[in-house]
Design an enzyme around this catalytic site. Structure first.
Site, PDB file in Angstrom:
ATOM      1  N   HIS A  53       1.967 -57.468 -22.718  1.00 29.40           N
ATOM      2  CA  HIS A  53       2.570 -56.916 -23.933  1.00 29.40           C
ATOM      3  C   HIS A  53       3.634 -57.860 -24.497  1.00 29.40           C
ATOM      4  CE1 HIS A  53       6.303 -55.950 -21.751  1.00 29.40           C
ATOM      5  NE2 HIS A  53       5.542 -55.464 -20.773  1.00 29.40           N
TER       6      HIS A  53
ATOM      7  N   CYS B 115       4.884 -56.789 -15.335  1.00 38.93           N
ATOM      8  CA  CYS B 115       3.983 -56.948 -16.467  1.00 38.93           C
ATOM      9  C   CYS B 115       3.875 -58.423 -16.870  1.00 38.93           C
ATOM     10  CB  CYS B 115       4.470 -56.128 -17.657  1.00 38.93           C
ATOM     11  SG  CYS B 115       4.252 -54.342 -17.438  1.00 38.93           S
TER      12      CYS B 115
END
Length: 341
Positions: free
Chosen positions: A270, A288
């Site tokens: 992201h 992440c």
């Protein structure tokens, strides 16, 4: 008297020759069967599900050459217990080359062999694959099917779930008769190198871009191995409480942009503008794969569910049941996970 669940349908014609027989019911896909050599008897290979009303339509040819149509109904008895399987991918979908066929059952499956025998996957062009059982992250019984290597782009895949009338143990009967066809799309394969802090994205073998990224910092390392895109949303709230992170490392980000989900345990690729300056230089996330907003938007637009993302030079390998970590299991071990092996 109601018919017994798990029994077959038999249609017999003493004089006329049967041409074909159709068996149908609400919310039930194609019923299969075969004709005897003399064309006087048709027997289903599909089994009757419990508490279901079936319509049987038989077409036969008389001695005079005329076609005769006969209709009848069959109603089956209730079962003490039933089960269903939630399958993915969906009918008619186009998915990436890393998407396995996956079925998660709503009840414990005691007779896994009986259930597996009633599942099949066929492909065009033909490619060998295998089923393997596991426990999903929620503790439910799950079975996945994959080939030895990623699917080839353009492959047409058909899953047949002939679970109607199957006894999974203790008189618990299946109720589903499903035919699920889906298509393997472009081969979009991404590789994240946690040492060089880059992600390469290839499409059908051609390098599209090399993106500077920041992955998990020490203590919060990104999973190693191959994950598969599960879905994507243009904006999502990320609260560390949902993944068990509290105290000084806690966070609550109200609008994280261009989020591509890789695992149900919380791994995403992201946009992470708060880590500007770390991309390509330092690993500073909580697991992440972060990148600047423009690169994240580009990546978001180029991937679809089923696309594999492989992380190298990280620490612990993602579990096979954490999303679709199937590809991290060697082929021999995978085959051994079949109840029929």
């Amino acid at each position: 008297m109601p018919a017994s669940p798990g029994s077959k349908v038999t249609v017999h014609s003493s004089n006329d020759k049967l041409l074909d027989v159709r068996v149908s019911a609400a919310d039930t896909d194609e019923f299969t069967g075969s004709l005897s050599t003399d064309q006087h008897t048709w027997t289903s290979s599909t089994l009757l599900a419990p508490a279901t009303k079936y319509t049987v339509v038989a077409h036969a040819q008389g001695a005079d050459g005329k076609t005769v149509t006969q209709r009848s109904t069959i109603t089956t008895a209730q079962a003490r217990d039933t089960f269903v399987g939630e399958y993915t991918p969906e009918k008619g979908s186009t998915v990436g080359v890393g998407m396995p066929v996956s079925i998660t059952f709503n009840k414990p499956i005691r007779n896994k062999a009986a259930v597996e025998r009633r599942l099949s996957v066929t492909t065009n062009p033909n490619v060998a694959g295998a089923w393997s059982w596991m426990k999903d992250r929620n503790g439910k019984d799950r079975i996945d099917y994959r080939p030895k290597e990623f699917w080839n782009s353009g492959t047409e895949v058909t899953l047949r779930m002939s679970l109607s009338g199957v006894d999974a143990g203790g008189g618990m009967y299946g109720t589903q008769q499903r035919v699920v066809r889906f298509h393997i799309g472009k081969a979009v394969i991404s590789t994240v190198d946690t040492k060089s802090k880059t992600m390469t994205v290839k499409e059908n073998g051609k390098l599209l871009r090399t993106l500077p990224v920041s992955s998990g910092k020490p203590g919060f390392e990104t999973w190693n191995g191959t994950m598969v895109v599960l879905g994507k949303v243009p904006s999502i709230r990320m609260n560390s409480r949902t993944v068990g992170i509290f105290g000084p490392e806690a966070y609550d980000l109200g609008s994280v942009k261009w989020a591509v989900q890789l695992t149900p345990s919380g791994t995403y690729a992201h946009a992470a503008p708060w880590n500007e300056g770390k991309f390509g230089r330092a690993n500073g996330s909580h697991g992440c794969i972060g990148m600047n907003t423009s690169n994240a938007k580009w990546f978001f637009g180029h991937v679809q569910p089923g696309d594999p993302v492989t992380v190298v030079h990280a620490k612990d390998t993602v579990a096979e049941n954490n999303g679709f970590g199937d590809w991290n299991v060697d082929w021999q071990t995978w085959q051994a996970g079949s109840a029929l092996s």
